[in-house]
Design a protein around this motif. Structure first.
Motif, short mmCIF file in Angstrom:
data_model
loop_
_atom_site.label_atom_id
_atom_site.label_comp_id
_atom_site.label_asym_id
_atom_site.label_seq_id
_atom_site.Cartn_x
_atom_site.Cartn_y
_atom_site.Cartn_z
N LEU A 411 -3.01 -4.06 -17.06
CA LEU A 411 -3.62 -5.38 -17.23
C LEU A 411 -2.78 -6.46 -16.54
CD1 LEU A 411 -4.90 -5.37 -20.92
CD2 LEU A 411 -6.09 -4.74 -18.83
N THR A 412 -1.46 -6.35 -16.65
CA THR A 412 -0.60 -7.33 -16.00
C THR A 412 -0.76 -7.25 -14.48
OG1 THR A 412 0.94 -6.91 -17.80
CG2 THR A 412 1.77 -8.22 -15.98
N ALA A 413 -0.76 -6.01 -13.95
CA ALA A 413 -0.92 -5.84 -12.51
C ALA A 413 -2.28 -6.37 -12.05
CB ALA A 413 -0.78 -4.36 -12.14
N ARG A 414 -3.32 -6.15 -12.85
CA ARG A 414 -4.65 -6.65 -12.48
C ARG A 414 -4.69 -8.17 -12.44
NH1 ARG A 414 -10.04 -3.71 -12.52
NH2 ARG A 414 -9.37 -1.57 -12.19
N SER A 415 -4.06 -8.81 -13.43
CA SER A 415 -4.14 -10.27 -13.43
C SER A 415 -3.33 -10.84 -12.27
CB SER A 415 -3.72 -10.85 -14.78
OG SER A 415 -2.35 -10.70 -14.97
N ARG A 416 -2.24 -10.16 -11.91
CA ARG A 416 -1.47 -10.58 -10.73
C ARG A 416 -2.35 -10.52 -9.47
NH1 ARG A 416 3.18 -7.30 -12.11
NH2 ARG A 416 4.23 -8.79 -13.43
N LEU A 483 2.50 -3.45 -9.99
CA LEU A 483 2.86 -2.77 -11.24
C LEU A 483 4.33 -2.96 -11.55
CD1 LEU A 483 1.11 0.73 -11.21
CD2 LEU A 483 0.98 -0.94 -13.04
N ASP A 484 5.15 -2.95 -10.49
CA ASP A 484 6.60 -3.06 -10.68
C ASP A 484 7.08 -4.50 -10.65
OD1 ASP A 484 6.49 -0.34 -10.81
OD2 ASP A 484 7.25 0.03 -8.77
N ASP A 485 6.14 -5.44 -10.66
CA ASP A 485 6.45 -6.87 -10.69
C ASP A 485 7.28 -7.31 -9.48
OD1 ASP A 485 6.38 -9.40 -11.59
OD2 ASP A 485 7.96 -9.18 -13.10
N CYS A 486 6.93 -6.81 -8.29
CA CYS A 486 7.62 -7.23 -7.07
C CYS A 486 6.68 -8.07 -6.20
CB CYS A 486 8.04 -6.01 -6.24
SG CYS A 486 9.17 -4.93 -7.10
N ALA A 487 7.18 -9.19 -5.71
CA ALA A 487 6.36 -10.03 -4.84
C ALA A 487 6.15 -9.37 -3.48
CB ALA A 487 7.02 -11.39 -4.67
N GLU A 488 7.21 -8.70 -2.98
CA GLU A 488 7.13 -8.05 -1.66
C GLU A 488 6.90 -6.55 -1.82
OE1 GLU A 488 7.66 -9.80 1.26
OE2 GLU A 488 7.73 -11.62 0.02
N ILE A 489 6.27 -5.95 -0.81
CA ILE A 489 6.12 -4.49 -0.81
C ILE A 489 7.42 -3.89 -0.27
CG2 ILE A 489 4.85 -2.54 0.18
CD1 ILE A 489 2.40 -4.38 0.34
N GLY A 490 8.10 -3.13 -1.09
CA GLY A 490 9.39 -2.57 -0.66
C GLY A 490 9.26 -1.14 -0.16
N GLU A 491 10.42 -0.58 0.26
CA GLU A 491 10.44 0.80 0.77
C GLU A 491 9.93 1.79 -0.26
OE1 GLU A 491 14.07 2.13 3.35
OE2 GLU A 491 14.64 0.37 2.15
N SER A 492 10.36 1.62 -1.52
CA SER A 492 9.98 2.60 -2.55
C SER A 492 8.47 2.60 -2.77
CB SER A 492 10.72 2.31 -3.85
OG SER A 492 10.32 1.05 -4.35
N ALA A 493 7.85 1.41 -2.67
CA ALA A 493 6.38 1.34 -2.84
C ALA A 493 5.68 2.08 -1.71
CB ALA A 493 5.93 -0.11 -2.89
N ILE A 494 6.18 1.91 -0.47
CA ILE A 494 5.58 2.60 0.68
C ILE A 494 5.73 4.11 0.52
CG2 ILE A 494 5.88 3.07 3.16
CD1 ILE A 494 4.50 0.45 2.78
N GLU A 495 6.92 4.51 0.11
CA GLU A 495 7.19 5.94 -0.05
C GLU A 495 6.28 6.56 -1.12
OE1 GLU A 495 11.31 6.69 -0.67
OE2 GLU A 495 11.03 8.87 -0.63
#
Ligand SMILES: [Zn+2]
Length: 512
Positions: A411-416, A483-495
């Motif tokens: 729900l938090t990720a959706r509202s973001r 989901l991880d509350d990050c503004a930027e897409i990081g390496e771990s998200a891409i992986e």
């Protein structure tokens, strides 16, 4: 009094103006305006019902006109509006200066039988500024789900006089202050008893958070079906408009609605489903499974068992969020904005890649099995995940994360997402999930820089991924960052996102 009926054609349907002309001549009743046999039969039912309800049937020449004239009209819901029009025209009931929606089938005794599609009819009436409805008693609760309308239930035609007199005096019927909302998520099975693979749980959470379509491939017993059935429990509940949309579609399908359901619909059609059952059709026209899953989930278990034409026909509803059906030269549209989950064994025997098991399928059989799913439909599925049976230790341990926590994160990720998509462009108001970001806007919403960009580009090259696959990976990565509350897409998200793209590229249908 202006009386309107409703032709349930497509999602909104069309309001039909019912007029009557009574003049002296040889007694006869004629109905014009492309009335089908079932509508023309209304004159016989209305004639006898009017008499049996204690009124007189005019011994004159009666012409009933249903407009728009070029719209084919079907069904028995025209009985009541036609009878009411004849009664007002012949001066037997009060002709009140109002616009009224009337629907209902008459029995020969003058009683009223319920009809389907009442909720969309009432919503269409309100959209045309008609706020008074006369309907069979059994349809009362369904019509009453719409808040801005006065609903007058009738058990039989003889009550029509009393109701119209009350309408003339502007008596307002007693009604509930708001529609009952039930069917919360508490009433469905959640993940508390689910002991599936940890990575599968994480993938389900990502799919729920971003609205991504998902393909689960794995051997029998890996928990694919169980996971899919529990998936709606981590989705957001429907808002009032969405719940009304869903209830309208079920009403058109033929299921009378007495309450609004908050939880997203979940449809799991059998693999023998016909094209018509899946997309909508038949006579009278009804929505199909793709529309019954609108605002919810469509789950195709054992998907290679589905007919190939049925699978490939899903491309349009998956891509556009609606389905068009051509009927008598008209294009009729039903909404179908659902999240698709498909599940399949890795091969016809189910043993491919299973430790300690032997696959008995030939390479050709495996190729044919996957080819059925390949191409346009698979292209539109962001997440393709290989599911393994859970480790024995998971079967006895308790889950590490409670289902409530999963849902909160979703729900938090959706509202973001929603606020980001809404703030960025007002024209994209309807764009509510990352999965729906169009290719042209990927660079606006899913930008990657630095090390994440380098990882993305090298992954694209080394796995030989298509542009479409690249877009999917960026959208999934955006969801993971949300989901991880990050503004930027990081390496771990891409992986992690690349890990959700495990098969279905080119000829390499299965990674093993
Ligand atoms: Zn096999």
């Amino acid at each position: 009094m202006d009386i309107y009926a409703h032709e349930p054609l497509g999602f909104d349907g069309i309001l039909v103006h019912v007029e009557a002309d009574i003049r002296t001549g040889i007694p006869a009743v004629e109905i014009v305006g492309l009335a089908s046999t079932s509508v023309r039969e209304a004159r016989e039912r209305a004639r006898i019902a009017i008499r049996n309800a204690g009124f007189e049937f005019p011994q004159d020449r009666i012409l009933v006109n249903l407009s728009p004239a070029d719209l084919p009209k079907e069904g028995s819901a025209y009985d009541l509006p036609i009878a009411l029009k004849i009664l007002t025209k012949s001066g037997q009931v009060e002709d009140v200066p109002l616009r009224i929606l009337a629907m209902g089938e008459l029995t020969l005794e003058g009683n009223l039988r319920p009809v389907r599609g009442v909720l969309p009819a009432v919503r269409a009436a309100v959209a045309h500024n008609i706020h008074t409805c006369i309907l069979p008693q059994e349809n009362f609760e369904e019509a009453n789900l719409v808040s801005s309308v006065r609903v007058w239930p009738l058990r039989n035609l003889s009550e029509a006089g009393r109701v119209l007199m009350a309408l003339g005096k502007r008596v307002v019927p007693g009604r509930r202050t708001s529609a009952p909302i039930t069917g919360t998520l508490d009433q469905i099975q959640d993940f508390s008893d689910f002991r599936g693979d940890e990575t599968l749980m994480r993938a389900l959470m990502v799919a729920a958070a971003g609205g991504h379509n998902m393909f689960l491939a794995g051997p029998p017993g890996a928990g694919k079906t169980m996971a899919a059935h529990r998936f709606p429990s981590i989705l957001p509940e429907l808002d009032m408009d969405e719940a009304l949309d869903t209830a309208s579609l079920y009403s058109l399908w033929g299921k009378t609605q007495a309450e609004l359901i908050q939880r997203p619909p979940f449809r799991a059609p059998h693999h023998s489903a016909s094209l018509e059952g899946m997309l909508g059709g038949s006579k009278p026209l009804r929505p199909g499974e793709v529309s019954l899953a609108h605002h919810g989930v469509l789950f195709l278990d054992e998907c290679p068992e589905f007919r190939r034409d049925v699978l490939q026909a899903l491309r349009e509803p998956v891509e556009h969020g609606y389905v068009d059906i051509v009927r008598a030269g008209r294009i009729i549209r039903f909404p179908s904005d659902f999240q698709l989950i498909m599940a399949a064994n890795p091969c016809p025997c189910g043993n491919l890649g299973m430790a300690g098991k032997t696959c008995l399928c030939s390479p050709e059989e495996i190729r044919r099995y996957w080819k059925k799913l390949g191409g346009p439909l698979l292209d539109r599925i962001d997440m393709r995940i290989a599911v393994s049976p859970p480790a024995p230790s998971r079967l006895i341990g308790s889950p590490r994360t409670s289902p409530g926590v999963f849902r909160e994160k979703v729900l938090t990720a959706r509202s973001r997402q929603r606020s980001r998509l809404k703030n960025a462009c007002t024209a994209l108001d309807n764009l509510r999930t990352n999965a729906r970001i169009p290719p042209a806007r990927i660079s606006d919403f899913c930008a990657v820089t630095g090390a994440a960009e380098r990882l993305f580009l090298s992954g694209m090259v080394s796995y030989g991924l298509s542009a479409r696959a690249g877009h999917s990976i960026l959208k999934i990565a955006r969801t993971i960052a949300d989901l991880d509350d990050c503004a930027e897409i990081g390496e771990s998200a891409i992986e992690e996102a690349m890990g959700y793209r495990q098969f279905g590229e080119g000829d390499a249908v299965w990674p093993i």
